[in-house]
Design an enzyme around this catalytic site. Structure first.
Site: not given
Length: 166
Positions: A130-134
């Site tokens: 779940v790419p919260c880094h984006r």
């Protein structure tokens, strides 16, 4: 609930995965410390055992350049309706095309809920999948990341390079 924990090495350091019996990622992140992964959960599994996880193959593929490898890995998070919608929306952000917190709030259908959008990112347990880094601050500043700004910078650079190589 019984869960399996596995740590593997990546170019960004140790990466640990915690999965349930159905191989859904419950929590993950750039650490070799199992307690740091368990601390990301509202409720820890009653039994955690070391072993191999199906999701590890997706992590290896991601780092080998197949950025889409993480997209189909099942995850499981408990949260409010807004949080679950937010986590689903995070999975739709394309690699190499990050959003600002304000843009993420718009994607959630709540343009005035920038703080809620940031909170959704902060409470995200299965990092990478779940790419919260984006999600970035307005103006493109990296902002915070549970696993460190250096890891966030590295992930975004990897994804940007792959997108530009197409």
């Amino acid at each position: 609930m019984t869960a399996t924990i596995e740590t593997l090495e990546t170019p960004d350091g140790a990466f640990t995965l915690l999965v349930d019996e159905r191989q859904r990622v419950l929590a993950s992140g750039w650490t070799a410390d199992p307690d740091a992964i368990l601390a990301r959960l509202r409720e820890a599994p009653s039994d955690v055992r070391e072993g191999e996880t199906d999701a590890a193959a997706a992590v290896r593929a991601y780092y080998a350049g197949d950025l889409a490898a993480i997209d189909d890995v099942a995850v499981h998070q408990n949260g409010t309706e807004l949080q679950r919608a937010g986590w689903a929306a995070l999975r739709r952000i394309a690699p190499g095309a990050p959003l600002t917190y304000a843009e993420f709030a718009v994607a959630l259908g709540s343009p005035n809920s920038v703080r809620a959008a940031a909170s959704i990112c902060a409470r995200n347990a299965p990092a990478l999948f779940v790419p919260c880094h984006r999600v970035l601050r307005t103006g493109g500043a990296l902002g915070g990341f549970a696993w460190g700004v250096d890891v966030k910078r590295s992930l975004l650079a990897r994804e940007s390079a792959a997108r530009n190589a197409r």
